[in-house]
Design an enzyme around this catalytic site. Structure first.
Site, PDB file in Angstrom:
ATOM      1  N   PRO A 292       0.790  -1.239   0.000  1.00  0.00           N
ATOM      2  CA  PRO A 292       0.000   0.000   0.000  1.00  0.00           C
ATOM      3  C   PRO A 292       0.823   1.292   0.000  1.00  0.00           C
ATOM      4  CG  PRO A 292      -0.127  -1.100   2.141  1.00  0.00           C
ATOM      5  CD  PRO A 292       0.584  -2.028   1.230  1.00  0.00           C
ATOM      6  N   LYS A 296      -1.546   2.601  -4.585  1.00  0.00           N
ATOM      7  CA  LYS A 296      -1.861   2.279  -5.977  1.00  0.00           C
ATOM      8  C   LYS A 296      -2.907   1.177  -6.179  1.00  0.00           C
ATOM      9  CE  LYS A 296       0.583   5.235  -8.066  1.00  0.00           C
ATOM     10  NZ  LYS A 296      -0.231   6.300  -7.446  1.00  0.00           N
TER      11      LYS A 296
HETATM   12  P1  RFL Z   1     -11.496  -6.399  -3.348  1.00  0.00           P
HETATM   13  O1  RFL Z   1     -11.749  -5.071  -2.723  1.00  0.00           O
HETATM   14  O2  RFL Z   1     -10.720  -7.402  -2.570  1.00  0.00           O
HETATM   15  O3  RFL Z   1     -12.907  -7.010  -3.729  1.00  0.00           O
HETATM   16  C1  RFL Z   1     -13.046  -8.356  -4.150  1.00  0.00           C
HETATM   17  C2  RFL Z   1     -14.440  -8.810  -3.776  1.00  0.00           C
HETATM   18  O4  RFL Z   1     -14.623 -10.152  -4.235  1.00  0.00           O
HETATM   19  C3  RFL Z   1     -15.255 -10.905  -3.203  1.00  0.00           C
HETATM   20  N1  RFL Z   1     -14.905 -12.327  -3.403  1.00  0.00           N
HETATM   21  C4  RFL Z   1     -15.743 -13.237  -3.927  1.00  0.00           C
HETATM   22  N2  RFL Z   1     -16.999 -13.120  -4.369  1.00  0.00           N
HETATM   23  C5  RFL Z   1     -17.598 -14.256  -4.833  1.00  0.00           C
HETATM   24  N3  RFL Z   1     -16.971 -15.468  -4.870  1.00  0.00           N
HETATM   25  C6  RFL Z   1     -15.692 -15.606  -4.445  1.00  0.00           C
HETATM   26  N4  RFL Z   1     -15.079 -16.788  -4.467  1.00  0.00           N
HETATM   27  C7  RFL Z   1     -15.037 -14.461  -3.943  1.00  0.00           C
HETATM   28  N5  RFL Z   1     -13.793 -14.238  -3.442  1.00  0.00           N
HETATM   29  C8  RFL Z   1     -13.746 -12.955  -3.117  1.00  0.00           C
HETATM   30  C9  RFL Z   1     -14.719 -10.329  -1.913  1.00  0.00           C
HETATM   31  O5  RFL Z   1     -15.577 -10.570  -0.807  1.00  0.00           O
HETATM   32  C10 RFL Z   1     -14.644  -8.844  -2.266  1.00  0.00           C
HETATM   33  O6  RFL Z   1     -15.833  -8.145  -1.946  1.00  0.00           O
HETATM   34  O7  RFL Z   1     -10.771  -6.243  -4.768  1.00  0.00           O
HETATM   35  P2  RFL Z   1     -10.915  -5.118  -5.906  1.00  0.00           P
HETATM   36  O8  RFL Z   1     -12.356  -4.828  -6.177  1.00  0.00           O
HETATM   37  O9  RFL Z   1     -10.005  -5.544  -6.979  1.00  0.00           O
HETATM   38  O10 RFL Z   1     -10.331  -3.775  -5.209  1.00  0.00           O
HETATM   39  C11 RFL Z   1      -8.947  -3.679  -4.879  1.00  0.00           C
HETATM   40  C12 RFL Z   1      -8.751  -2.807  -3.637  1.00  0.00           C
HETATM   41  O11 RFL Z   1      -9.592  -3.273  -2.621  1.00  0.00           O
HETATM   42  C13 RFL Z   1      -7.290  -2.798  -3.146  1.00  0.00           C
HETATM   43  O12 RFL Z   1      -6.394  -2.785  -4.224  1.00  0.00           O
HETATM   44  C14 RFL Z   1      -6.976  -1.567  -2.270  1.00  0.00           C
HETATM   45  O13 RFL Z   1      -7.736  -1.583  -1.087  1.00  0.00           O
HETATM   46  C15 RFL Z   1      -5.489  -1.514  -1.919  1.00  0.00           C
HETATM   47  N6  RFL Z   1      -5.170  -0.432  -0.979  1.00  0.00           N
HETATM   48  C16 RFL Z   1      -5.001   0.862  -1.446  1.00  0.00           C
HETATM   49  N7  RFL Z   1      -5.171   1.166  -2.754  1.00  0.00           N
HETATM   50  C17 RFL Z   1      -5.075   2.460  -3.184  1.00  0.00           C
HETATM   51  O14 RFL Z   1      -5.225   2.702  -4.399  1.00  0.00           O
HETATM   52  N8  RFL Z   1      -4.840   3.514  -2.337  1.00  0.00           N
HETATM   53  C18 RFL Z   1      -4.669   3.292  -1.010  1.00  0.00           C
HETATM   54  O15 RFL Z   1      -4.532   4.277  -0.278  1.00  0.00           O
HETATM   55  C19 RFL Z   1      -4.711   1.938  -0.521  1.00  0.00           C
HETATM   56  N9  RFL Z   1      -4.545   1.662   0.783  1.00  0.00           N
HETATM   57  C20 RFL Z   1      -5.033  -0.700   0.380  1.00  0.00           C
HETATM   58  C21 RFL Z   1      -4.716   0.383   1.252  1.00  0.00           C
HETATM   59  C22 RFL Z   1      -5.203  -1.981   0.898  1.00  0.00           C
HETATM   60  C23 RFL Z   1      -5.056  -2.208   2.256  1.00  0.00           C
HETATM   61  N10 RFL Z   1      -5.290  -3.519   2.733  1.00  0.00           N
HETATM   62  C24 RFL Z   1      -6.015  -3.827   3.889  1.00  0.00           C
HETATM   63  C25 RFL Z   1      -4.965  -4.640   1.896  1.00  0.00           C
HETATM   64  C26 RFL Z   1      -4.533   0.162   2.596  1.00  0.00           C
HETATM   65  C27 RFL Z   1      -4.679  -1.127   3.096  1.00  0.00           C
HETATM   66  C28 RFL Z   1      -4.428  -1.312   4.587  1.00  0.00           C
HETATM   67  C1  PHB Z   2      -4.928   5.325   3.454  1.00  0.00           C
HETATM   68  O1  PHB Z   2      -5.448   4.273   3.867  1.00  0.00           O
HETATM   69  O2  PHB Z   2      -5.447   6.433   3.674  1.00  0.00           O
HETATM   70  C2  PHB Z   2      -3.654   5.263   2.704  1.00  0.00           C
HETATM   71  C3  PHB Z   2      -3.077   4.029   2.458  1.00  0.00           C
HETATM   72  C4  PHB Z   2      -1.878   3.975   1.750  1.00  0.00           C
HETATM   73  C5  PHB Z   2      -1.278   5.147   1.304  1.00  0.00           C
HETATM   74  C6  PHB Z   2      -1.865   6.382   1.536  1.00  0.00           C
HETATM   75  C7  PHB Z   2      -3.062   6.437   2.247  1.00  0.00           C
HETATM   76  O3  PHB Z   2      -0.104   5.090   0.626  1.00  0.00           O
END
Ligand code: RFL
Ligand code: PHB
Length: 390
Positions: A292, A296
């Site tokens: 993260p 991206k």
């Molecule tokens: P998701 O959000 O994981 O959604 C996938 C969905 O598919 C469901 N699923 C199923 N459904 C039916 N059958 C199955 N077998 C299934 N298996 C799974 C799941 O329940 C879910 O609802 O993927 P998607 O849509 O590709 O979105 C991607 C984003 O969620 C992810 O890339 C970001 O959250 C990453 N990320 C960040 N990205 C940014 O661009 N900017 C940020 O600031 C940022 N901060 C972060 C982040 C990810 C984090 N974590 C927890 C991984 C910060 C964190 C802490």
């Molecule tokens: C956020 O969760 O707000 C977040 C995560 C990763 C970043 C910046 C912001 O690089």
């Protein structure tokens, strides 16, 4: 049941794809394994590239984002306990960043799909794609103790890193590349006013990040060990550790309060290619994970959906498979660029086990160089702001 595009996963990628397709006359059904409450309870990304904002606006879900999203000219980096630089994306890339939560985006997408009568089926168990290498694929799932089936022209795998879609691509076709980092991020959400800026901190005690969700909601992270358990991080310990990693004048402005969410996420880089196999298309975390640090992951999910929706819309409008055939290469170009940037920023800002004093000084020297060189800042800002869509 029959539809044109069967979408697995109701996260941001799957919901946005169905929303854009619907507005362009292409039918889809979204199958989500979890309940809506669970999906909306996940706290994840918070920083959007300007290109993502435009895709969301064009998809008809920009209203609350425009009202509540907070525009930032860039983000700040602090290191060595005192030095700072501003990643001025507006100045060097011509585009600001927007702080707006993934949770809010998901809420906005659900509301838009509901308003249009969009088919999102939640709590769909054992979702399984079939016949992706035939001209007529279909999906099956279980819900309410019954077996269901939908026939479709294409399947979009938007089911995240642990989903089923990627698994149906034969190993002889799929290549995966992966790097696992030896630490995680412990994140908390608190009902406290955030700092004005998004601030990344590289400190001898480890990385930390100050981010935000709204004028009254803050999101903070500290680098933690992979063995750490939430029980060993009561709020007091978290705040103390967070403040210790920022320069004094930033630490003293952090307003603390009870956490309302706390979670640990491991850091990983992963890319699966190609992102298409016959009638199956992967988008978002189903195909790639980035640490993260570069903010991206969500932005890549949005750019994948931009390319995939364009391809499907063109196919149904004209019969041309040109963009469908180019989808994997086009999407992967952006994915590898963001994977490289996220890896680089992760390596630059974190503390690694076994790192020597020399290694630390190399990180600091690189940050000093970026702070002193306009060329270096421009290179960094161009990537943090997000490369333009093709
Ligand atoms: P998701 O959000 O994981 O959604 C996938 C969905 O598919 C469901 N699923 C199923 N459904 C039916 N059958 C199955 N077998 C299934 N298996 C799974 C799941 O329940 C879910 O609802 O993927 P998607 O849509 O590709 O979105 C991607 C984003 O969620 C992810 O890339 C970001 O959250 C990453 N990320 C960040 N990205 C940014 O661009 N900017 C940020 O600031 C940022 N901060 C972060 C982040 C990810 C984090 N974590 C927890 C991984 C910060 C964190 C802490
Ligand atoms: C956020 O969760 O707000 C977040 C995560 C990763 C970043 C910046 C912001 O690089």
């Amino acid at each position: 049941m029959r539809t044109q595009v069967g979408i697995i996963g109701g996260g941001p990628a799957g919901l946005l794809l169905s929303q854009i397709l619907h507005r362009n006359g292409v039918e889809s059904v979204v199958l989500e394994r979890r309940s809506r409450e669970y999906v909306l309870g996940r706290i994840r990304a918070g920083v959007l590239e300007w290109g993502s904002v435009e895709v969301l606006r064009n998809a008809g879900v920009g209203e609350r984002l425009d009202r509540e999203g907070r525009i930032h000219d860039g983000s700040r980096i602090a290191w060595a306990g005192r030095r700072q630089l501003f990643i001025d994306t507006r100045k060097y890339a011509g585009r600001p960043m927007v702080a707006y939560g993934q949770t809010q985006i998901t809420e906005d997408l659900y509301a838009a799909r509901d308003a249009m009568g969009g088919g999102v089926i939640d709590e769909a168990e054992e979702v399984t794609p079939h016949g992706v290498d035939t001209g007529a694929p279909w999906l099956t799932w279980r819900k309410d103790d019954r077996e269901h089936r939908v026939d479709c022209d294409f399947i979009a795998g938007c089911d995240g890193f642990h989903g089923v879609s990627r698994q149906v691509i034969p190993p002889t076709v799929l290549s995966t590349r992966e790097k696992v980092y030896p630490f995680g991020w412990l994140g908390i959400l608190s009902r406290t006013p955030p700092l004005d800026d998004i601030v990344y901190a590289a400190h001898d005690r480890g990385f930390a990040l100050a981010s935000q969700r709204s004028p009254a909601l803050s999101r903070y992270y500290v680098q933690c060990s992979l063995d750490d358990r939430l029980e060993s991080w009561p709020d007091e310990r978290f705040w103390e550790e967070l403040k210790a990693r920022f320069p004094g004048e930033i630490a003293e402005r952090i307003v603390t309060g009870p956490s309302i969410e706390k979670s640990i996420a491991p850091l990983r880089s992963f890319v699966a290619e190609p992102m298409r196999h016959e009638r199956l298309f992967l988008a978002g975390d189903a195909a790639h994970i980035v640490p993260p640090t570069g903010a991206k992951g969500l932005n890549l999910a949005i750019s994948d959906v931009h390319y995939l929706s364009r391809a499907l819309i063109e196919f149904y409008a004209t019969g041309s498979a040109r963009y469908l055939d180019e989808y994997s290469d086009t999407a992967l170009g952006r994915v590898w660029g963001a994977a490289r940037f996220s890896w680089w920023l992760t390596m630059l800002l974190h503390r690694f086990p076994g790192q020597t004093a020399f290694d630390r000084r190399m990180q600091e020297a690189e940050l000093d160089y970026i702070a002193s060189s306009e060329h270096a800042r421009r290179v960094m800002c161009e990537q943090y702001a997000g490369l333009p869509f093709e």
